[in-house]
Motif scaffolding. Structure first.
Motif, PDB file in Angstrom:
ATOM      1  N   VAL A   4       0.849  -1.178   0.000  1.00 15.91           N
ATOM      2  CA  VAL A   4       0.000   0.000   0.000  1.00 15.91           C
ATOM      3  C   VAL A   4       0.891   1.237   0.000  1.00 15.91           C
ATOM      4  N   SER A   5       0.598   2.181  -0.871  1.00 15.59           N
ATOM      5  CA  SER A   5       1.425   3.375  -0.998  1.00 15.59           C
ATOM      6  C   SER A   5       1.183   4.335   0.158  1.00 15.59           C
ATOM      7  N   VAL A   6       2.280   4.902   0.678  1.00 15.06           N
ATOM      8  CA  VAL A   6       2.148   5.901   1.742  1.00 15.06           C
ATOM      9  C   VAL A   6       1.506   7.184   1.216  1.00 15.06           C
ATOM     10  N   LEU A   7       1.476   7.367  -0.108  1.00 17.69           N
ATOM     11  CA  LEU A   7       0.852   8.558  -0.685  1.00 17.69           C
ATOM     12  C   LEU A   7      -0.648   8.574  -0.414  1.00 17.69           C
ATOM     13  N   VAL A   8      -1.244   7.390  -0.270  1.00 17.43           N
ATOM     14  CA  VAL A   8      -2.679   7.304   0.016  1.00 17.43           C
ATOM     15  C   VAL A   8      -3.004   7.995   1.330  1.00 17.43           C
ATOM     16  N   TYR A   9      -2.040   8.046   2.232  1.00 18.17           N
ATOM     17  CA  TYR A   9      -2.273   8.593   3.575  1.00 18.17           C
ATOM     18  C   TYR A   9      -1.724  10.007   3.730  1.00 18.17           C
ATOM     19  N   GLY A  10      -1.411  10.643   2.615  1.00 16.04           N
ATOM     20  CA  GLY A  10      -1.038  12.050   2.650  1.00 16.04           C
ATOM     21  C   GLY A  10       0.446  12.342   2.716  1.00 16.04           C
ATOM     22  N   ALA A  11       1.298  11.345   2.516  1.00 12.55           N
ATOM     23  CA  ALA A  11       2.741  11.609   2.521  1.00 12.55           C
ATOM     24  C   ALA A  11       3.101  12.550   1.371  1.00 12.55           C
ATOM     25  N   ASP A  12       4.025  13.456   1.633  1.00 13.44           N
ATOM     26  CA  ASP A  12       4.451  14.456   0.654  1.00 13.44           C
ATOM     27  C   ASP A  12       5.779  14.026   0.037  1.00 13.44           C
ATOM     28  N   LYS A  13       5.743  13.672  -1.245  1.00 14.31           N
ATOM     29  CA  LYS A  13       6.959  13.187  -1.899  1.00 14.31           C
ATOM     30  C   LYS A  13       7.833  14.306  -2.445  1.00 14.31           C
ATOM     31  N   THR A  14       7.426  15.562  -2.218  1.00 12.82           N
ATOM     32  CA  THR A  14       8.225  16.687  -2.713  1.00 12.82           C
ATOM     33  C   THR A  14       9.305  17.121  -1.729  1.00 12.82           C
ATOM     34  N   ALA A  26       1.678  10.952   8.237  1.00 10.50           N
ATOM     35  CA  ALA A  26       1.150  10.127   7.146  1.00 10.50           C
ATOM     36  C   ALA A  26       1.713   8.711   7.215  1.00 10.50           C
ATOM     37  N   PHE A  27       3.001   8.574   7.511  1.00 14.00           N
ATOM     38  CA  PHE A  27       3.603   7.249   7.652  1.00 14.00           C
ATOM     39  C   PHE A  27       2.980   6.523   8.847  1.00 14.00           C
ATOM     40  N   ASN A  28       2.761   7.239   9.950  1.00 18.46           N
ATOM     41  CA  ASN A  28       2.112   6.631  11.106  1.00 18.46           C
ATOM     42  C   ASN A  28       0.733   6.101  10.749  1.00 18.46           C
ATOM     43  N   SER A  29      -0.036   6.891  10.024  1.00 17.73           N
ATOM     44  CA  SER A  29      -1.384   6.495   9.635  1.00 17.73           C
ATOM     45  C   SER A  29      -1.352   5.257   8.747  1.00 17.73           C
ATOM     46  N   ALA A  30      -0.385   5.199   7.846  1.00 19.35           N
ATOM     47  CA  ALA A  30      -0.268   4.049   6.954  1.00 19.35           C
ATOM     48  C   ALA A  30       0.038   2.777   7.731  1.00 19.35           C
ATOM     49  N   ILE A  31       0.906   2.882   8.753  1.00 17.30           N
ATOM     50  CA  ILE A  31       1.251   1.714   9.568  1.00 17.30           C
ATOM     51  C   ILE A  31       0.037   1.226  10.353  1.00 17.30           C
ATOM     52  N   ILE A  32      -0.694   2.159  10.972  1.00 19.32           N
ATOM     53  CA  ILE A  32      -1.853   1.798  11.775  1.00 19.32           C
ATOM     54  C   ILE A  32      -2.936   1.130  10.929  1.00 19.32           C
ATOM     55  N   ALA A  33      -3.151   1.656   9.724  1.00 19.60           N
ATOM     56  CA  ALA A  33      -4.237   1.155   8.872  1.00 19.60           C
ATOM     57  C   ALA A  33      -3.897  -0.150   8.174  1.00 19.60           C
ATOM     58  N   ALA A  87       6.415  -2.660  11.065  1.00 19.55           N
ATOM     59  CA  ALA A  87       6.341  -1.976   9.776  1.00 19.55           C
ATOM     60  C   ALA A  87       7.387  -2.520   8.821  1.00 19.55           C
ATOM     61  N   SER A  88       7.004  -2.571   7.548  1.00 18.88           N
ATOM     62  CA  SER A  88       7.918  -2.971   6.486  1.00 18.88           C
ATOM     63  C   SER A  88       7.786  -1.976   5.344  1.00 18.88           C
ATOM     64  N   PHE A  89       8.886  -1.265   5.053  1.00 21.78           N
ATOM     65  CA  PHE A  89       8.873  -0.256   4.007  1.00 21.78           C
ATOM     66  C   PHE A  89       9.623  -0.773   2.782  1.00 21.78           C
ATOM     67  N   LYS A  90       9.028  -0.621   1.617  1.00 20.24           N
ATOM     68  CA  LYS A  90       9.654  -0.954   0.343  1.00 20.24           C
ATOM     69  C   LYS A  90       9.877   0.356  -0.413  1.00 20.24           C
ATOM     70  N   LEU A  91      11.147   0.759  -0.536  1.00 21.99           N
ATOM     71  CA  LEU A  91      11.473   2.010  -1.189  1.00 21.99           C
ATOM     72  C   LEU A  91      11.695   1.784  -2.678  1.00 21.99           C
ATOM     73  N   ASP A  92      10.947   2.502  -3.505  1.00 19.55           N
ATOM     74  CA  ASP A  92      11.186   2.452  -4.945  1.00 19.55           C
ATOM     75  C   ASP A  92      12.494   3.153  -5.277  1.00 19.55           C
ATOM     76  N   ALA A  93      13.021   2.881  -6.474  1.00 21.32           N
ATOM     77  CA  ALA A  93      14.203   3.609  -6.932  1.00 21.32           C
ATOM     78  C   ALA A  93      13.900   5.100  -6.942  1.00 21.32           C
ATOM     79  N   GLY A  94      14.806   5.877  -6.357  1.00 17.17           N
ATOM     80  CA  GLY A  94      14.601   7.316  -6.304  1.00 17.17           C
ATOM     81  C   GLY A  94      13.841   7.782  -5.083  1.00 17.17           C
TER      82      GLY A  94
END
Length: 221
Positions: free
Chosen positions: A25-35, A43-50, A74-81
């Motif tokens: 599940v993408s952290v962007l769904v929970y409001g993480a700012d990739k800029t 946002a990361f906290n919300s993603a972990i809880i949900a 928690a398990s994070f999968k970081l895309d390239a970049g």
């Protein structure tokens, strides 16, 4: 024949449906700012809880984090970049704080953990990961580029837990020690009554001052 459309059952969101099949599940769904402009810690906290037990996808971009006290495993999968960057002028001891939960960060050979020590108030005290784990818990960092870290980028007090750093590169580290052993400079695992856990290094490469140019693997364990 057209492909039928899919809608989740009433009351079940698409993100919830995803977790039933393991995500990610993408952290962007929970409001993480990739800029890299706004703090993404909540946002990361919300993603972990949900999404307990689900892989969390971190798309390409820069995410500011500070004192991310994990509310669960928690398990994070970081895309390239994708870069997790410690927020500037932090007053905490670390970017990510396990404190009794397991964490896995997989850079998938393209993700970066950035300690951002150049913009911290206490460069020699801030860590990328800082906290404690108990028996049956773990901290695993693999396939990551680790940059701009202070001394002991990953500092874990472990009481029977498991710590691992594998296939990582470590560059531009702010040294505060004259030691030359990668196990003492990059990763610390201790218990209050002495080291009681398991610590493993495998195929990491460090290019900072006072650090050996290669650490071929095996390590203490």
């Amino acid at each position: 024949m057209p492909i039928p459309s899919f809608s989740p059952a009433p009351g079940i969101s698409l993100t919830t449906a995803d977790t039933r099949y393991g995500g990610p599940v993408s952290v962007l769904v929970y409001g993480a700012d990739k800029t890299g402009t706004n703090d993404s810690t909540s946002a990361f906290n919300s993603a972990i809880i949900a999404n307990p037990g689900c892989d969390l996808k971190v798309p390409a971009g820069t995410y500011l984090l500070d004192n991310l006290n994990l509310p669960g495993n928690a398990s994070f999968k970081l895309d390239a970049g994708a870069t997790l960057r410690h927020k500037a002028a932090s007053v905490s001891y670390g970017m990510i704080i396990p404190n009794g939960y397991s964490i896995t960060i997989d850079g998938q050979n393209g993700g970066t953990l950035d300690g951002n020590y150049q913009n911290q108030n206490r460069a020699t005290w801030t860590r990328i990961i800082y906290g404690s784990i108990l028996s049956g818990q773990s901290v695993v960092v693999k396939n990551c580029h680790i940059v701009n870290s202070a001394y002991a980028a990953i500092n874990i007090s472990t009481f029977g837990g498991y710590c691992e750093m594998s296939n990582c590169t470590i560059t531009n580290q702010a040294e505060s020690t004259t030691g030359t052993d990668l196990t003492s400079i990059i990763f610390i695992g201790i218990g209050q009554s002495g080291f009681k856990g398991f610590l493993r290094f495998n195929h990491n490469i460090a290019t900072a001052a006072a650090v050996p140019s290669t650490y071929p693997g095996g390590g203490p364990g």
